[in-house]
Design an enzyme around this catalytic site. Structure first.
Site, PDB file in Angstrom:
ATOM      1  N   ASP A  10      18.942 141.233 -20.283  1.00  0.00           N
ATOM      2  CA  ASP A  10      19.410 142.124 -21.356  1.00  0.00           C
ATOM      3  C   ASP A  10      20.925 142.364 -21.200  1.00  0.00           C
ATOM      4  O   ASP A  10      21.343 143.488 -20.963  1.00  0.00           O
ATOM      5  CB  ASP A  10      18.635 143.455 -21.322  1.00  0.00           C
ATOM      6  CG  ASP A  10      18.759 144.209 -19.999  1.00  0.00           C
ATOM      7  OD1 ASP A  10      19.136 143.576 -18.974  1.00  0.00           O
ATOM      8  OD2 ASP A  10      18.525 145.426 -19.984  1.00  0.00           O
ATOM      9  N   ASP A  15      24.027 141.496 -15.874  1.00  0.00           N
ATOM     10  CA  ASP A  15      23.243 140.332 -16.329  1.00  0.00           C
ATOM     11  C   ASP A  15      24.183 139.160 -16.596  1.00  0.00           C
ATOM     12  O   ASP A  15      23.839 137.997 -16.323  1.00  0.00           O
ATOM     13  CB  ASP A  15      22.509 140.633 -17.638  1.00  0.00           C
ATOM     14  CG  ASP A  15      21.579 141.822 -17.549  1.00  0.00           C
ATOM     15  OD1 ASP A  15      20.375 141.650 -17.394  1.00  0.00           O
ATOM     16  OD2 ASP A  15      22.104 142.966 -17.645  1.00  0.00           O
ATOM     17  N   ASN A  39      19.362 147.144 -22.047  1.00  0.00           N
ATOM     18  CA  ASN A  39      20.670 147.810 -21.997  1.00  0.00           C
ATOM     19  C   ASN A  39      21.186 148.155 -23.392  1.00  0.00           C
ATOM     20  O   ASN A  39      21.887 149.137 -23.597  1.00  0.00           O
ATOM     21  CB  ASN A  39      21.694 146.909 -21.308  1.00  0.00           C
ATOM     22  CG  ASN A  39      21.519 146.896 -19.805  1.00  0.00           C
ATOM     23  OD1 ASN A  39      21.149 147.903 -19.203  1.00  0.00           O
ATOM     24  ND2 ASN A  39      21.771 145.746 -19.197  1.00  0.00           N
ATOM     25  N   THR A 125      15.805 140.255 -15.178  1.00  0.00           N
ATOM     26  CA  THR A 125      16.859 141.224 -14.827  1.00  0.00           C
ATOM     27  C   THR A 125      16.953 142.329 -15.884  1.00  0.00           C
ATOM     28  O   THR A 125      17.991 142.973 -16.023  1.00  0.00           O
ATOM     29  CB  THR A 125      18.235 140.532 -14.670  1.00  0.00           C
ATOM     30  OG1 THR A 125      18.613 139.953 -15.923  1.00  0.00           O
ATOM     31  CG2 THR A 125      18.208 139.460 -13.597  1.00  0.00           C
ATOM     32  N   PHE A 166      16.240 151.882 -13.898  1.00  0.00           N
ATOM     33  CA  PHE A 166      16.276 151.704 -15.356  1.00  0.00           C
ATOM     34  C   PHE A 166      15.299 150.643 -15.875  1.00  0.00           C
ATOM     35  O   PHE A 166      14.560 150.887 -16.831  1.00  0.00           O
ATOM     36  CB  PHE A 166      17.714 151.356 -15.792  1.00  0.00           C
ATOM     37  CG  PHE A 166      17.843 151.064 -17.260  1.00  0.00           C
ATOM     38  CD1 PHE A 166      17.974 152.094 -18.187  1.00  0.00           C
ATOM     39  CD2 PHE A 166      17.819 149.761 -17.734  1.00  0.00           C
ATOM     40  CE1 PHE A 166      18.079 151.831 -19.550  1.00  0.00           C
ATOM     41  CE2 PHE A 166      17.928 149.478 -19.095  1.00  0.00           C
ATOM     42  CZ  PHE A 166      18.059 150.517 -20.002  1.00  0.00           C
ATOM     43  N   ASN A 167      15.296 149.448 -15.302  1.00  0.00           N
ATOM     44  CA  ASN A 167      14.465 148.369 -15.865  1.00  0.00           C
ATOM     45  C   ASN A 167      12.976 148.721 -15.806  1.00  0.00           C
ATOM     46  O   ASN A 167      12.218 148.424 -16.743  1.00  0.00           O
ATOM     47  CB  ASN A 167      14.692 147.054 -15.106  1.00  0.00           C
ATOM     48  CG  ASN A 167      16.066 146.485 -15.352  1.00  0.00           C
ATOM     49  OD1 ASN A 167      16.712 146.805 -16.350  1.00  0.00           O
ATOM     50  ND2 ASN A 167      16.536 145.643 -14.438  1.00  0.00           N
ATOM     51  N   HIS A 240      24.208 144.603 -10.004  1.00  0.00           N
ATOM     52  CA  HIS A 240      22.798 144.462  -9.612  1.00  0.00           C
ATOM     53  C   HIS A 240      22.221 143.049  -9.812  1.00  0.00           C
ATOM     54  O   HIS A 240      21.638 142.455  -8.904  1.00  0.00           O
ATOM     55  CB  HIS A 240      21.925 145.415 -10.440  1.00  0.00           C
ATOM     56  CG  HIS A 240      22.400 146.821 -10.504  1.00  0.00           C
ATOM     57  ND1 HIS A 240      22.083 147.755  -9.539  1.00  0.00           N
ATOM     58  CD2 HIS A 240      23.158 147.475 -11.422  1.00  0.00           C
ATOM     59  CE1 HIS A 240      22.615 148.928  -9.864  1.00  0.00           C
ATOM     60  NE2 HIS A 240      23.270 148.786 -10.999  1.00  0.00           N
ATOM     61  N   ASP A 241      22.300 142.566 -11.057  1.00  0.00           N
ATOM     62  CA  ASP A 241      21.433 141.446 -11.448  1.00  0.00           C
ATOM     63  C   ASP A 241      21.699 140.114 -10.731  1.00  0.00           C
ATOM     64  O   ASP A 241      20.742 139.384 -10.437  1.00  0.00           O
ATOM     65  CB  ASP A 241      21.487 141.262 -12.968  1.00  0.00           C
ATOM     66  CG  ASP A 241      20.879 142.452 -13.697  1.00  0.00           C
ATOM     67  OD1 ASP A 241      20.056 143.163 -13.086  1.00  0.00           O
ATOM     68  OD2 ASP A 241      21.223 142.670 -14.872  1.00  0.00           O
TER      69      ASP A 241
HETATM   70  C1  BDR Z   1      19.603 147.546 -14.047  1.00  0.00           C
HETATM   71  O1  BDR Z   1      19.733 148.295 -15.250  1.00  0.00           O
HETATM   72  C2  BDR Z   1      20.634 147.677 -16.119  1.00  0.00           C
HETATM   73  O2  BDR Z   1      21.493 148.610 -16.704  1.00  0.00           O
HETATM   74  C3  BDR Z   1      21.358 146.618 -15.327  1.00  0.00           C
HETATM   75  O3  BDR Z   1      21.678 145.516 -16.143  1.00  0.00           O
HETATM   76  C4  BDR Z   1      20.390 146.265 -14.240  1.00  0.00           C
HETATM   77  O4  BDR Z   1      19.515 145.227 -14.640  1.00  0.00           O
HETATM   78  C5  BDR Z   1      20.061 148.398 -12.888  1.00  0.00           C
HETATM   79  O5  BDR Z   1      19.263 149.535 -12.804  1.00  0.00           O
HETATM   80 CA    CA Z   2      19.935 143.932 -16.641  1.00  0.00          CA
END
Ligand code: BDR
Ligand code: CA
Length: 316
Positions: A10, A15, A39, A125, A166-167, A240-241
């Site tokens: 996303d 990402d 996102n 991701t 979040f994911n 992160h991703d």
């Molecule tokens: C995740 O949430 C999204 O905002 C980022 O792209 C990442 O995949 C981190 O919590």
């Molecule tokens: Ca992401």
């Protein structure tokens, strides 16, 4: 032999870096990209995925759009972190390759079933909506997939809530489906990704490449840093991703701990928490399909990312 991977994403600043790592590292072969609302809206993140691949000179990689919203709940976007476009702060080229016509979920199933058993690694991701639907529609993919290496969740922390990432929090029912299948899952969560900070030194190494792509990555990171400074307690942004892609490229880059993981669906304060059972001694691989990533070799990770951006930047 490079490993075949599909990134379900996303984009999203991090990402985008995950896509660049996959495009620029010869140990993986990015056979396709699928997108999911997360996102930002599905339309925005799908456009962003195509534009990032265009910027990286990866016009051969197909992109298929998937689910616009979570299975059960109302979607949430992360505009405070990624902006209104989902990828604010950077000017990307218009995509030239048309968007794939097939829905991401059926494309994923076909792509997995058309290849040798255990040859395709899934790298989600974003929220797990597409992957959950694929597994419900075609349960036979579980045995065919080599492994699932996902960015999401956390053992000891949270970002969307005190204990949820979040994911996973965006579509906890989808995560529940995915984590309760028998395929091997590596959860690359916040415990690990909060170590992958894009510092000024890292960004200077990227800037020194002097390519159009490296300038764009720096623009992205500048926006991402400011967003994390304004909205979270970070001086530098955790990227992160790409950590999930890095694990596929070289599992030795992180330490993992095998343990059962399940998703909280009914908590008053904890919905979307990835509950990792670390009480017992580490189970054997044949007794437990899930593992969590805990420590990152930060220098090796950034060497890998910086090099991939250089490789992709030289091609584009
Ligand atoms: C995740 O949430 C999204 O905002 C980022 O792209 C990442 O995949 C981190 O919590
Ligand atoms: Ca992401």
């Amino acid at each position: 032999m490079p490993k075949d991977i599909i990134i379900d994403c996303d984009p999203g600043h991090d990402d985008a870096v995950a896509l660049l790592l996959a495009v620029g590292n010869p140990a993986v072969n990015l056979i396709g990209v699928t997108t999911v609302g997360g996102n930002q809206s599905l339309d925005k993140v799908t456009y962003n995925a195509r534009a990032v691949l265009e910027a990286a000179g990866a016009r051969d990689v197909p992109v298929h759009a998937g689910c616009a919203r979570p299975l059960v709940r109302t979607g949430q976007v992360a505009a405070a972190i990624h902006g209104e476009s989902g990828l604010d702060g950077v000017d990307l080229p218009r995509p030239t390759r048309p968007l794939g016509e097939q829905h991401a979920v059926t494309w994923l199933i076909d792509a997995i079933m058309a290849r040798e058993p255990k040859s395709v690694t899934l790298v989600p991701t974003g929220p797990l909506t597409n992957i959950a639907l694929a597994v419900r529609l075609a349960p036979e993919i579980v045995d065919r997939v080599r492994e699932v290496v996902l960015m999401g969740g956390a053992v000891h922390t949270g970002n969307s809530s005190p204990v949820a990432e979040f994911n996973i929090k965006t579509d906890p029912e989808a995560a529940h489906i995915v984590f309760n299948e028998a395929w091997p899952i590596t959860m690359v969560g916040l415990d690990l990704t909060h170590q992958a900070l894009c510092t000024a030194e890292v960004e200077a190494r990227i800037a020194a490449q002097g390519t159009a792509l490296s300038r764009r990555v720096c623009d992205m990171m500048d926006f991402f840093r400011q967003a994390y400074r304004s909205n979270r307690v970070f001086a530098d942004p955790p990227v992160h991703d790409p950590c999930a892609v890095a694990y596929v490229i070289d599992p030795g880059i992180m330490t993992t701990r095998r343990c059962p993981v399940d998703i909280e669906l009914a908590g008053a304060l904890t919905t979307g928490m990835t509950v990792a059972d670390l009480r017992a001694p580490e189970p054997a691989a044949d007794a437990c399909a899930t593992q969590v990533a805990l420590r990152l070799d930060v220098d090796a990770f950034w060497d890998m990312v910086v090099d991939a951006i250089a490789q992709a930047g030289a091609r584009s």
